[in-house]
Scaffold this motif. Structure first.
Motif, mmCIF file in Angstrom:
data_model
loop_
_atom_site.group_PDB
_atom_site.id
_atom_site.type_symbol
_atom_site.label_atom_id
_atom_site.label_comp_id
_atom_site.label_asym_id
_atom_site.label_seq_id
_atom_site.Cartn_x
_atom_site.Cartn_y
_atom_site.Cartn_z
ATOM 1 N N MET A 7 5.863 -11.661 9.448
ATOM 2 C CA MET A 7 6.544 -10.369 9.502
ATOM 3 C C MET A 7 6.439 -9.716 10.865
ATOM 4 N N ARG A 8 7.246 -8.684 11.037
ATOM 5 C CA ARG A 8 7.216 -7.847 12.245
ATOM 6 C C ARG A 8 7.103 -6.407 11.799
ATOM 7 N N ASN A 16 -1.593 0.811 7.404
ATOM 8 C CA ASN A 16 -1.596 -0.069 6.235
ATOM 9 C C ASN A 16 -0.250 -0.719 5.978
ATOM 10 N N ALA A 17 0.643 -0.680 6.920
ATOM 11 C CA ALA A 17 1.956 -1.313 6.751
ATOM 12 C C ALA A 17 1.815 -2.831 6.751
ATOM 13 N N GLY A 18 2.595 -3.489 5.899
ATOM 14 C CA GLY A 18 2.701 -4.942 5.929
ATOM 15 C C GLY A 18 1.558 -5.718 5.319
ATOM 16 N N GLN A 19 1.012 -5.270 4.216
ATOM 17 C CA GLN A 19 -0.015 -6.045 3.524
ATOM 18 C C GLN A 19 0.635 -6.920 2.450
ATOM 19 N N VAL A 20 -0.052 -7.980 2.049
ATOM 20 C CA VAL A 20 0.437 -8.865 0.996
ATOM 21 C C VAL A 20 -0.651 -9.019 -0.056
ATOM 22 N N PRO A 33 -5.349 -4.808 6.335
ATOM 23 C CA PRO A 33 -4.274 -4.267 7.184
ATOM 24 C C PRO A 33 -4.311 -4.903 8.571
ATOM 25 N N CYS A 34 -3.157 -5.025 9.178
ATOM 26 C CA CYS A 34 -3.037 -5.574 10.539
ATOM 27 C C CYS A 34 -2.587 -4.452 11.470
ATOM 28 N N ALA A 35 -3.417 -3.440 11.623
ATOM 29 C CA ALA A 35 -3.042 -2.233 12.361
ATOM 30 C C ALA A 35 -2.729 -2.502 13.830
ATOM 31 N N ASP A 36 -3.291 -3.561 14.412
ATOM 32 C CA ASP A 36 -3.055 -3.848 15.829
ATOM 33 C C ASP A 36 -1.846 -4.742 16.067
ATOM 34 N N ALA A 37 -1.282 -5.309 15.011
ATOM 35 C CA ALA A 37 -0.141 -6.218 15.156
ATOM 36 C C ALA A 37 1.157 -5.413 15.075
ATOM 37 N N ARG A 38 1.762 -5.138 16.214
ATOM 38 C CA ARG A 38 2.987 -4.345 16.263
ATOM 39 C C ARG A 38 3.952 -4.941 17.279
ATOM 40 N N ASP A 39 5.249 -4.804 16.986
ATOM 41 C CA ASP A 39 6.339 -5.216 17.882
ATOM 42 C C ASP A 39 6.375 -6.702 18.202
ATOM 43 N N GLY A 40 5.956 -7.520 17.275
ATOM 44 C CA GLY A 40 6.071 -8.968 17.414
ATOM 45 C C GLY A 40 5.819 -9.607 16.067
ATOM 46 N N PHE A 41 6.368 -10.787 15.840
ATOM 47 C CA PHE A 41 6.135 -11.465 14.571
ATOM 48 C C PHE A 41 4.724 -12.028 14.518
ATOM 49 N N ILE A 72 9.431 -2.672 7.953
ATOM 50 C CA ILE A 72 8.899 -3.985 8.294
ATOM 51 C C ILE A 72 10.029 -5.004 8.146
ATOM 52 N N THR A 73 9.948 -6.077 8.914
ATOM 53 C CA THR A 73 10.921 -7.159 8.835
ATOM 54 C C THR A 73 10.192 -8.414 8.386
ATOM 55 N N ILE A 74 10.709 -9.058 7.334
ATOM 56 C CA ILE A 74 10.114 -10.287 6.823
ATOM 57 C C ILE A 74 10.949 -11.469 7.310
ATOM 58 N N ASP A 75 10.308 -12.424 7.968
ATOM 59 C CA ASP A 75 10.978 -13.631 8.441
ATOM 60 C C ASP A 75 10.891 -14.730 7.387
ATOM 61 N N ARG A 76 9.685 -14.998 6.859
ATOM 62 C CA ARG A 76 9.519 -15.952 5.778
ATOM 63 C C ARG A 76 8.247 -15.650 4.993
ATOM 64 N N ALA A 77 8.250 -16.162 3.767
ATOM 65 C CA ALA A 77 7.089 -16.050 2.894
ATOM 66 C C ALA A 77 6.891 -17.397 2.206
ATOM 67 N N VAL A 78 5.638 -17.850 2.135
ATOM 68 C CA VAL A 78 5.336 -19.120 1.482
ATOM 69 C C VAL A 78 4.167 -18.931 0.525
ATOM 70 N N LEU A 79 4.280 -19.560 -0.625
ATOM 71 C CA LEU A 79 3.217 -19.573 -1.625
ATOM 72 C C LEU A 79 2.865 -21.029 -1.875
ATOM 73 N N VAL A 80 1.609 -21.402 -1.619
ATOM 74 C CA VAL A 80 1.208 -22.802 -1.721
ATOM 75 C C VAL A 80 -0.111 -22.930 -2.467
ATOM 76 N N THR A 81 -0.356 -24.094 -3.025
ATOM 77 C CA THR A 81 -1.676 -24.372 -3.566
ATOM 78 C C THR A 81 -2.578 -24.758 -2.402
ATOM 79 N N GLY A 82 -3.823 -24.362 -2.475
ATOM 80 C CA GLY A 82 -4.766 -24.666 -1.404
ATOM 81 C C GLY A 82 -4.920 -23.501 -0.442
ATOM 82 N N GLN A 83 -5.701 -23.740 0.613
ATOM 83 C CA GLN A 83 -6.035 -22.682 1.559
ATOM 84 C C GLN A 83 -5.241 -22.719 2.848
#
Length: 93
Positions: A7-8, A16-20, A33-41, A72-83
């Motif tokens: 996301m961006r 607290n923007a952009g939590q999953v 929260p990713c409070a320091d991640a701004r203006d880039g994916f 917020i802008t979502i580019d992709r989301a993935v749900l997988v088994t495992g870590q």
């Protein structure tokens, strides 16, 4: 199970923007929260074990957990088994 989202978040959005989250039988495991991640994916993810007897599993992308409007802008989301999340886009090339 791992839920990862690329996301961006523009500058000026709340801390607290952009939590999953992964919600298992109405118990939520929420990313930090990713409070320091701004203006880039960037990627954010949450990982948890899923019991064999689970009756309900949901994933959520939160615009803002502070109950205020966010951009917020979502580019992709993935749900997988495992870590280790795998980006399906790179597997198709």
């Amino acid at each position: 199970m791992t839920f990862a989202v690329r996301m961006r978040i523009p500058t000026g959005q709340g801390g607290n923007a952009g939590q999953v989250s992964i919600d298992i039988d109405y118990n939520s495991i929420i990313s930090r929260p990713c409070a320091d991640a701004r203006d880039g994916f960037f990627w954010t993810a949450v990982t948890t074990r899923v019991p064999k007897n689970v009756s309900n599993l949901n994933v959520t992308i939160w615009g803002n957990t502070d109950a205020v409007a966010s951009d917020i802008t979502i580019d992709r989301a993935v749900l997988v088994t495992g870590q280790i999340p795998r980006d399906l886009n790179t597997l198709l090339v």
